[in-house]
Design an enzyme around this catalytic site. Structure first.
Site, PDB file in Angstrom:
ATOM      1  N   ALA A  61     149.815  31.153  51.672  1.00  0.00           N
ATOM      2  CA  ALA A  61     149.784  31.882  50.399  1.00  0.00           C
ATOM      3  C   ALA A  61     150.743  31.213  49.428  1.00  0.00           C
ATOM      4  O   ALA A  61     151.704  30.564  49.842  1.00  0.00           O
ATOM      5  CB  ALA A  61     150.205  33.330  50.644  1.00  0.00           C
ATOM      6  N   GLY A 100     149.099  31.585  55.642  1.00  0.00           N
ATOM      7  CA  GLY A 100     147.745  31.920  55.217  1.00  0.00           C
ATOM      8  C   GLY A 100     146.772  30.768  55.440  1.00  0.00           C
ATOM      9  O   GLY A 100     145.568  30.999  55.597  1.00  0.00           O
TER      10      GLY A 100
HETATM   11  C1  3H9 Z   1     151.816  33.514  53.669  1.00  0.00           C
HETATM   12  O1  3H9 Z   1     151.002  32.665  53.897  1.00  0.00           O
HETATM   13  C2  3H9 Z   1     151.527  34.989  53.693  1.00  0.00           C
HETATM   14  C3  3H9 Z   1     150.213  35.344  54.351  1.00  0.00           C
HETATM   15  O2  3H9 Z   1     150.331  35.395  55.753  1.00  0.00           O
HETATM   16  C4  3H9 Z   1     149.753  36.704  53.984  1.00  0.00           C
HETATM   17  C5  3H9 Z   1     149.519  37.003  52.560  1.00  0.00           C
HETATM   18  C6  3H9 Z   1     148.832  38.301  52.362  1.00  0.00           C
HETATM   19  N1  3H9 Z   1     153.642  28.325  48.074  1.00  0.00           N
HETATM   20  O3  3H9 Z   1     158.612  21.701  51.305  1.00  0.00           O
HETATM   21  P1  3H9 Z   1     158.214  20.663  50.356  1.00  0.00           P
HETATM   22  C7  3H9 Z   1     156.096  23.907  47.233  1.00  0.00           C
HETATM   23  S1  3H9 Z   1     153.407  33.129  53.249  1.00  0.00           S
HETATM   24  C8  3H9 Z   1     154.122  27.803  46.931  1.00  0.00           C
HETATM   25  O4  3H9 Z   1     159.271  19.951  49.610  1.00  0.00           O
HETATM   26  P2  3H9 Z   1     157.203  19.070  52.514  1.00  0.00           P
HETATM   27  C9  3H9 Z   1     157.594  23.718  47.401  1.00  0.00           C
HETATM   28  O5  3H9 Z   1     158.321  24.758  46.794  1.00  0.00           O
HETATM   29  C10 3H9 Z   1     153.438  31.356  53.194  1.00  0.00           C
HETATM   30  N2  3H9 Z   1     154.768  26.625  46.866  1.00  0.00           N
HETATM   31  O6  3H9 Z   1     157.229  19.593  51.012  1.00  0.00           O
HETATM   32  C11 3H9 Z   1     157.807  22.371  46.741  1.00  0.00           C
HETATM   33  O7  3H9 Z   1     157.840  22.601  45.360  1.00  0.00           O
HETATM   34  P3  3H9 Z   1     158.813  21.733  44.433  1.00  0.00           P
HETATM   35  C12 3H9 Z   1     153.509  30.769  54.545  1.00  0.00           C
HETATM   36  C13 3H9 Z   1     154.934  25.963  48.004  1.00  0.00           C
HETATM   37  O8  3H9 Z   1     156.144  18.064  52.556  1.00  0.00           O
HETATM   38  C14 3H9 Z   1     156.519  21.622  47.067  1.00  0.00           C
HETATM   39  O9  3H9 Z   1     155.539  22.619  47.412  1.00  0.00           O
HETATM   40  N3  3H9 Z   1     153.681  29.350  54.455  1.00  0.00           N
HETATM   41  C15 3H9 Z   1     154.465  26.446  49.225  1.00  0.00           C
HETATM   42  O10 3H9 Z   1     158.588  18.709  52.950  1.00  0.00           O
HETATM   43  C16 3H9 Z   1     156.667  20.656  48.237  1.00  0.00           C
HETATM   44  O11 3H9 Z   1     157.220  21.372  49.335  1.00  0.00           O
HETATM   45  C17 3H9 Z   1     154.866  28.755  54.626  1.00  0.00           C
HETATM   46  O12 3H9 Z   1     155.862  29.378  54.912  1.00  0.00           O
HETATM   47  C18 3H9 Z   1     153.783  27.683  49.242  1.00  0.00           C
HETATM   48  N4  3H9 Z   1     153.276  28.224  50.365  1.00  0.00           N
HETATM   49  O13 3H9 Z   1     156.781  20.327  53.391  1.00  0.00           O
HETATM   50  C19 3H9 Z   1     154.918  27.261  54.431  1.00  0.00           C
HETATM   51  N5  3H9 Z   1     154.785  25.560  50.204  1.00  0.00           N
HETATM   52  O14 3H9 Z   1     158.357  20.332  44.613  1.00  0.00           O
HETATM   53  C20 3H9 Z   1     155.923  26.902  53.369  1.00  0.00           C
HETATM   54  C21 3H9 Z   1     155.440  24.549  49.589  1.00  0.00           C
HETATM   55  O15 3H9 Z   1     158.574  22.301  43.079  1.00  0.00           O
HETATM   56  N6  3H9 Z   1     155.937  25.491  53.085  1.00  0.00           N
HETATM   57  N7  3H9 Z   1     155.511  24.787  48.264  1.00  0.00           N
HETATM   58  O16 3H9 Z   1     160.193  21.950  44.952  1.00  0.00           O
HETATM   59  C22 3H9 Z   1     156.517  24.590  53.904  1.00  0.00           C
HETATM   60  O17 3H9 Z   1     156.987  24.908  54.972  1.00  0.00           O
HETATM   61  C23 3H9 Z   1     156.582  23.168  53.442  1.00  0.00           C
HETATM   62  O18 3H9 Z   1     156.513  23.168  52.059  1.00  0.00           O
HETATM   63  C24 3H9 Z   1     155.461  22.248  54.006  1.00  0.00           C
HETATM   64  C25 3H9 Z   1     155.506  20.875  53.273  1.00  0.00           C
HETATM   65  C26 3H9 Z   1     155.718  22.045  55.489  1.00  0.00           C
HETATM   66  C27 3H9 Z   1     154.094  22.854  53.770  1.00  0.00           C
END
Ligand code: 3H9
Length: 719
Positions: A61, A100
């Site tokens: 999400a 998500g």
């Molecule tokens: C969910 O899914 C809820 C659902 O179950 C239910 C809903 C009803 N959204 O980390 P990075 C941005 S909760 C928005 O440096 P990497 C991040 O802020 C979600 N933005 O890259 C950054 O922005 P900026 C569950 C996001 O390659 C840029 O993307 N998911 C999101 O080192 C690059 O990120 C998670 O918890 C997001 N979901 O790592 C996963 N994700 O450049 C969260 C990232 O402006 N994400 N951004 O600073 C991560 O763990 C890592 O970002 C990921 C990539 C491993 C994906």
């Protein structure tokens, strides 16, 4: 958005497009709903593949949307529509399928992953639970014990583990979308009833009550007051005990509680703060966007004590060649053995080969001749470090970065002792260095932006939360910690016990209170520093003068305990007693209690009743106040830097968002009022005087934490 095309004539291909992680924003969700409809209504299309643009399936999400009003189609019905489809839906997973994103894939009938893909439900780390059906589908697919593990910890798994657990159906080394399209064609027309996970009965282990009780005990023990892990267990229990629809209702209820909680807001703040610290800047204006790091292929570590060994392991595990240097033969051999076993243990955990051949050992400092970067980790003694730096400057090739792992000494003084001060930076690791996630990168007055960029990039490669900070005594973390510990000592003088202080702090969420922590790390460490600073003086004078240093209140309690040879766990006695030296179970010590009584009597102090609220306010607000001074001095660029340091290096509970975020949630006017109150009550503690920046923020209407940088900038521009 999501792009719709046709592949191999009969496969509808939906590509999520929302760089950089294809998060499921309102626009993307709408596009998925629309493109799924197109694919299902096209008679030529026999099956559908969903994939993500740029080799990344989906990061879940869109967390940025959580703060505002939700718009666009909700996730749950969208995923249900995919699962209910009458054509095979296949997820082609490259890169990340998280939160998500994985829930979307679990709604599909088949999942094909690339061997390098990473899958998981990390919602718990954001203070949430997988509430798009993840908490109900995953246990049905892989069983309760494994689902509990993944959902309550947020652990990310590799494609190989996902295959073993049954999360994915196939892993490919080749082009994932091609493999998924081929697979989709092969299953076209096949019945789908047995592929809809929501219809599976949840395999219930025979002893499930005991299993859930144990899981709850475990999460309550480690969650330290965090709500999300507890809610995750409750949601999985619902999956195991209720029909799917009722389980979904339970998932929704639990999510509603978490979603609006301060804890989720705090953890999401930490998520973005962790990324914000990567966009570092120096007072000169140079920063991450203008400074290019130098390549580092080979590094040296000088001094193989506890810190040097951990740093060697961390560097080798990152893939660098490392020269580990220790001048004494016996210490070198011991260190080699210790590093080898740390690497072997780590490799066993990761199921990889230990990086033993990346390290060469030497007693000769001249072995640094061809390295790109050196990390000095010798004893905390300025004269010794200056000598090491003098030798390094003589033997290193031109341009080698000289880093010091000092936790408190002056980086500028070290730099002045070298012909190229621009190449000197601090890399302050935390013990054990191969485990702890924090790295303070300390720039001195003369450090070049390129040197800082190189140290920051190396920290990132090592998987550390790396924060660039200015040079001052104790840098950011230890400078703030001094005030927190000092207040804890004062509270003992005034009538508290170590048990009361630790109890209050542990209930707040720290894994250990001040005194238990000090017993673990060794009381002698701080004693040595205080002696070196001329604060701790041998013997004890009674009366007021023993408790004054440089005109301010000082508590010699810690020094007196050390004089008794009580250094904590390692001597079996400290603030608590232990069964034997090295034992970890702290028990109350009557000796310590009577020592405190005698101490108070000797100094004419009358014990008063102190409650937990006062313990928290005195310890935490003193620490926060120093945080404001650090921002005012420009040692940290913003509150996020301080909060990341405290959450990743000092056990500050993430669900409280770090000290500066916490202050903003308490309310700055309240923090200011309590500091004024305690400063009035303790005028001999000048550090309790509220910082000017705090007053300024309150005067400007206490803006939210993300706007503090503007106020700080304005303040600095007026100086
Ligand atoms: C969910 O899914 C809820 C659902 O179950 C239910 C809903 C009803 N959204 O980390 P990075 C941005 S909760 C928005 O440096 P990497 C991040 O802020 C979600 N933005 O890259 C950054 O922005 P900026 C569950 C996001 O390659 C840029 O993307 N998911 C999101 O080192 C690059 O990120 C998670 O918890 C997001 N979901 O790592 C996963 N994700 O450049 C969260 C990232 O402006 N994400 N951004 O600073 C991560 O763990 C890592 O970002 C990921 C990539 C491993 C994906």
């Amino acid at each position: 958005m999501a792009q719709y095309t046709r592949a191999s004539g009969f496969v509808g291909l939906i590509t999520l497009q929302n760089p950089p992680v294809n998060a499921l924003s309102a626009v993307v969700r709408q596009a998925i709903v629309d493109t799924v409809k197109i694919a299902l209504s096209d008679p030529k299309v026999k099956s559908v593949v969903i994939c993500g643009q740029n080799g990344n399936f989906c990061g879940g999400a869109d967390i940025k949307e959580f703060g505002g009003e939700m718009t666009g189609p909700p996730l749950i019905p969208m995923i249900h529509a995919i699962e209910a489809a009458n054509k095979p839906m296949v997820a082609a997973i490259e890169g990340n399928a998280l939160g998500g994103g994985l829930e979307l894939a679990l709604g599909c009938h088949y999942r094909i992953a690339h061997s390098k893909a990473r899958l998981g439900l990390p919602e718990v780390t954001l203070g949430l639970l997988p509430a798009a059906g993840g908490s109900q589908r995953l246990p049905r697919l892989i069983g309760v014990p494994d689902a509990l593990d993944l959902i309550t910890t947020g652990r990310i798994v590799t494609a190989a583990e996902a295959l073993r657990l049954g999360i994915v159906d196939q892993v490919t080394e080749h082009n994932t979308v091609d493999a998924a399209v081929k697979f989709a064609l092969s299953v076209a027309g096949q019945p789908l009833d047995a592929r809809r996970i929501s219809t599976f009965p949840c395999p219930r282990p025979p002893d499930s009550d005991a299993l859930f009780e144990e899981a709850m005990r475990k999460v309550r023990g480690s969650a330290r007051g965090a709500m999300a892990p507890v809610a995750c267990v409750q949601a999985v229990r619902a999956a195991a005990t209720l029909p799917y629809e009722r389980g979904m209702e339970r998932e929704k209820e639990l999510m509603a509680t978490l979603f609006t909680s301060g804890q989720a807001r705090a953890l999401q703040y930490v998520f973005f703060a962790q990324r914000a610290v990567g966009r570092w800047s120096m007072p000169s204006g140079a920063g991450w966007d203008t400074s290019k790091p130098r390549p580092v292929n080979k590094a040296a570590v000088i001094g193989l004590g506890t810190m040097g060994r951990g740093i060697t392991v961390a560097l080798a595990q990152t893939g660098l060649s490392v020269v580990a240097i220790e001048t004494q033969e016996k210490q070198l051999m011991e260190a080699k053995q210790a590093v080898t076993s740390m690497l072997e243990r780590g490799a066993k955990r990761r199921g990889a080969a230990p990086a033993l051949d990346r390290i060469s050992y030497s007693r000769n400092i001249q072995a640094v001749a061809d390295v790109d970067l050196v990390i000095e980790a010798v004893f905390e003694d300025m004269a010794l470090k200056l000598e090491v730096f003098r030798q390094l400057s003589a033997f290193c090739k031109p341009g080698t970065l000289l880093c010091t792992n000092t936790s408190a000494l002056d980086v500028d003084e070290l730099a002045r002792g070298t012909p190229n001060p621009e190449l000197v930076v601090g890399m302050h690791f935390f013990a054990p260095a191969h485990v702890m996630k924090l790295l303070e990168v300390v720039y001195g007055k003369r450090s070049s932006p390129q040197a800082v960029a190189t140290a920051m990039q190396l920290g990132k490669k090592m998987g550390k939360a790396s924060v660039a900070v200015g040079n001052c005594r104790g840098f950011v973390g230890n400078r703030m910690l001094r005030l927190y510990v000092e207040q804890a000592f004062f509270l003992l003088e005034e009538g508290a016990t170590p048990e009361l202080v630790d109890g209050a702090l542990e209930e707040f969420g720290f894994p250990m209170g001040v005194f238990r922590m000090s017993d673990l790390s060794g009381l002698d460490v701080g004693w040595r520093t205080r002696k070196a600073a001329g604060q701790a003086q041998p013997g004890e004078a009674s009366g007021q003068s023993a408790r004054i240093r440089n005109g301010s209140r000082y508590s010699p309690i810690g020094d007196l305990v050390c004089e008794q040879g009580r250094f904590g766990q390692k001597t079996g006695r400290g603030w608590y007693q232990y069964d034997k030296p090295g034992s970890r179970v702290a028990r109350s010590d009557p000796w310590l209690h009577s020592f405190l009584e005698q101490y108070r009597a000797r100094h004419g102090l009358v014990a008063r009743s102190i409650d937990r609220q006062e313990v928290l306010e005195r310890c935490l607000y003193a620490l926060v106040n120093e945080g404001f001074r650090i921002l005012e001095d420009g040692i940290a660029a913003g509150p996020e830097d301080i909060d990341v340091i405290y959450v990743f290096g000092y056990g500050w509970p993430g669900h409280r968002g770090g000290p500066m975020f916490y202050a903003s949630t308490v309310g700055l006017p309240k923090v200011l009022e309590r500091l004024e109150h305690y400063h009035q009550a303790h005028p001999d503690v000048p550090d309790l005087q509220p910082c000017g920046l705090l007053r300024r923020l309150v005067a400007s209407g206490s803006p939210p934490v993300h706007r503090w940088r503007e106020v700080i900038k304005k303040l600095h521009s007026q100086l």
